[in-house]
Design an enzyme around this catalytic site. Sequence first.
Site, PDB file in Angstrom:
ATOM      1  N   GLY A   1       0.735  -1.365  -0.085  1.00 49.57           N
ATOM      2  CA  GLY A   1      -0.065   0.190  -0.004  1.00 49.57           C
ATOM      3  C   GLY A   1       0.858   1.480   0.071  1.00 49.57           C
ATOM      4  O   GLY A   1       0.190   2.277   0.530  1.00 49.57           O
ATOM      5  N   THR A   2       1.781   1.306  -0.657  1.00 50.80           N
ATOM      6  CA  THR A   2       2.505   2.367  -0.442  1.00 50.80           C
ATOM      7  C   THR A   2       2.069   3.281  -1.663  1.00 50.80           C
ATOM      8  O   THR A   2       2.222   4.778  -1.246  1.00 50.80           O
ATOM      9  CB  THR A   2       4.114   2.089  -1.088  1.00 50.80           C
ATOM     10  OG1 THR A   2       4.180   1.650  -2.484  1.00 50.80           O
ATOM     11  CG2 THR A   2       4.902   1.210  -0.322  1.00 50.80           C
ATOM     12  N   ASN A   3       1.530   2.999  -2.693  1.00 51.00           N
ATOM     13  CA  ASN A   3       0.635   4.198  -3.505  1.00 51.00           C
ATOM     14  C   ASN A   3      -0.488   4.592  -2.546  1.00 51.00           C
ATOM     15  O   ASN A   3      -0.843   5.808  -3.121  1.00 51.00           O
ATOM     16  CB  ASN A   3       0.518   3.574  -4.836  1.00 51.00           C
ATOM     17  CG  ASN A   3       1.557   3.361  -5.570  1.00 51.00           C
ATOM     18  OD1 ASN A   3       1.975   4.408  -6.346  1.00 51.00           O
ATOM     19  ND2 ASN A   3       2.177   2.125  -5.943  1.00 51.00           N
TER      20      ASN A   3
ATOM     21  N   MET B   1      -4.323  -6.734  -6.956  1.00 55.63           N
ATOM     22  CA  MET B   1      -3.823  -8.064  -7.793  1.00 55.63           C
ATOM     23  C   MET B   1      -4.933  -9.018  -8.409  1.00 55.63           C
ATOM     24  O   MET B   1      -4.665 -10.057  -8.660  1.00 55.63           O
ATOM     25  CB  MET B   1      -2.988  -8.880  -6.940  1.00 55.63           C
ATOM     26  CG  MET B   1      -1.664  -8.115  -6.351  1.00 55.63           C
ATOM     27  SD  MET B   1      -0.547  -7.774  -7.457  1.00 55.63           S
ATOM     28  CE  MET B   1      -0.056  -9.400  -7.981  1.00 55.63           C
TER      29      MET B   1
ATOM     30  N   ILE C   1      -8.055  -9.294 -11.389  1.00 53.12           N
ATOM     31  CA  ILE C   1      -8.363  -8.877 -12.687  1.00 53.12           C
ATOM     32  C   ILE C   1     -10.275  -8.606 -12.597  1.00 53.12           C
ATOM     33  O   ILE C   1     -10.609  -9.533 -11.944  1.00 53.12           O
ATOM     34  CB  ILE C   1      -8.185  -9.671 -13.793  1.00 53.12           C
ATOM     35  CG1 ILE C   1      -6.800 -10.057 -13.695  1.00 53.12           C
ATOM     36  CG2 ILE C   1      -8.687  -9.267 -14.880  1.00 53.12           C
ATOM     37  CD1 ILE C   1      -5.759  -9.100 -14.588  1.00 53.12           C
ATOM     38  N   LEU C   2     -10.316  -7.577 -12.810  1.00 51.02           N
ATOM     39  CA  LEU C   2     -11.836  -7.001 -13.027  1.00 51.02           C
ATOM     40  C   LEU C   2     -12.502  -7.538 -14.216  1.00 51.02           C
ATOM     41  O   LEU C   2     -11.858  -7.364 -15.299  1.00 51.02           O
ATOM     42  CB  LEU C   2     -12.055  -5.479 -12.791  1.00 51.02           C
ATOM     43  CG  LEU C   2     -11.564  -4.999 -11.547  1.00 51.02           C
ATOM     44  CD1 LEU C   2     -11.316  -3.421 -11.591  1.00 51.02           C
ATOM     45  CD2 LEU C   2     -12.335  -5.346 -10.303  1.00 51.02           C
TER      46      LEU C   2
ATOM     47  N   ASN D   1      -5.899   3.183 -12.931  1.00 53.62           N
ATOM     48  CA  ASN D   1      -4.563   2.098 -12.468  1.00 53.62           C
ATOM     49  C   ASN D   1      -3.245   2.744 -12.576  1.00 53.62           C
ATOM     50  O   ASN D   1      -2.988   3.577 -13.426  1.00 53.62           O
ATOM     51  CB  ASN D   1      -4.868   0.841 -13.204  1.00 53.62           C
ATOM     52  CG  ASN D   1      -3.898  -0.382 -12.834  1.00 53.62           C
ATOM     53  OD1 ASN D   1      -3.514  -0.542 -11.673  1.00 53.62           O
ATOM     54  ND2 ASN D   1      -3.035  -0.912 -13.731  1.00 53.62           N
TER      55      ASN D   1
ATOM     56  N   HIS E   1       0.744   1.347 -13.294  1.00 57.96           N
ATOM     57  CA  HIS E   1       1.482   0.498 -13.731  1.00 57.96           C
ATOM     58  C   HIS E   1       2.822   0.827 -13.977  1.00 57.96           C
ATOM     59  O   HIS E   1       3.317   2.044 -14.437  1.00 57.96           O
ATOM     60  CB  HIS E   1       0.980  -0.090 -15.103  1.00 57.96           C
ATOM     61  CG  HIS E   1       1.784  -1.226 -15.521  1.00 57.96           C
ATOM     62  ND1 HIS E   1       1.547  -2.518 -14.985  1.00 57.96           N
ATOM     63  CD2 HIS E   1       2.807  -1.231 -16.395  1.00 57.96           C
ATOM     64  CE1 HIS E   1       2.458  -3.231 -15.822  1.00 57.96           C
ATOM     65  NE2 HIS E   1       3.286  -2.564 -16.448  1.00 57.96           N
TER      66      HIS E   1
HETATM   67  C1  GRF Z   1       3.146  -1.067  -7.597  1.00 59.35           C
HETATM   68  O1  GRF Z   1       4.354  -1.096  -8.149  1.00 59.35           O
HETATM   69  C2  GRF Z   1       2.132  -0.504  -8.582  1.00 59.35           C
HETATM   70  O2  GRF Z   1       2.592   0.040  -9.889  1.00 59.35           O
HETATM   71  C3  GRF Z   1       1.690  -1.947  -9.118  1.00 59.35           C
HETATM   72  O3  GRF Z   1       1.672  -2.735  -8.043  1.00 59.35           O
HETATM   73  C4  GRF Z   1       2.599  -2.016  -7.022  1.00 59.35           C
HETATM   74  C5  GRF Z   1       1.778  -1.733  -5.577  1.00 59.35           C
HETATM   75  O4  GRF Z   1       2.796  -1.407  -4.676  1.00 59.35           O
HETATM   76  N1  GRF Z   1       0.324  -1.875  -9.770  1.00 59.35           N
HETATM   77  P1  GRF Z   1       1.914  -0.754  -3.280  1.00 59.35           P
HETATM   78  O5  GRF Z   1       1.134  -2.038  -2.791  1.00 59.35           O
HETATM   79  O6  GRF Z   1       1.319   0.294  -3.579  1.00 59.35           O
HETATM   80  O7  GRF Z   1       3.191  -0.691  -2.468  1.00 59.35           O
END
Ligand code: GRF
Length: 194
Positions: free
Chosen positions: A14-16, A87, A89-90, A104, A106
């Site tokens: 969940g860093t994003n 993780m 797929i929808l 999303n 990527h």
């Molecule tokens: C990230 O690299 C994002 O681009 C990909 O999955 C990873 C998720 O990392 N779709 P986090 O859980 O947000 O740390």
Amino acid sequence: MEKKRIAVLVSGGGTNLQALIDATHAGVLQSGELTLVVSSSSKAYALTRAAEAGIPSAVLTGKSFEPELEALLKDYQIDLIILAGFMRILSPAFTARHDRRILNIHPSLIPAFCGKGYYGLRVHEAALARGVKVTGATVHFVNEIPDGGEILLQKAVEVLPDDTPETLQRRVMEQAEWKLLPLAAELVSRGEIK
Ligand code: GRF
């Protein structure tokens, strides 16, 4: 203008999600509100991040999770869905119902190293194996094709000679992902990208 209500779908660290939370505090994300976090795993550290930020969360681990997800989106009156390391797929039916309402992130410059099988470290392993000197990240709308929807934002990141998949992943996150995703969330919430 009323803030758009955002649901963030996660599966892991969940860093994003954290970047979106931090962007809210920094005033970068101000037209959208992080309203709900949905995780496909009860062990995801992203859930701790949500709790610490005071954002309600739900865990959907079932194989056919979409009806429950739809119910949550309705209950929380969600306007925008952000996939942040989700993780699963929808289905095409789901993406069609939420056309131009799902974002999303990527970790490559689409159309390189994307589509089925390209997730997590695999993306960076493939970039290093191919010997590219520049990679990056892409935010795109989600449609029925994995990583195939309209591209909204991209940012390039340098590949260094000694990179491992792990060091490259980290640089792409720090220099691109954590900046692009909050910016895209703000632009779409504000209506600048429709
Ligand atoms: C990230 O690299 C994002 O681009 C990909 O999955 C990873 C998720 O990392 N779709 P986090 O859980 O947000 O740390």
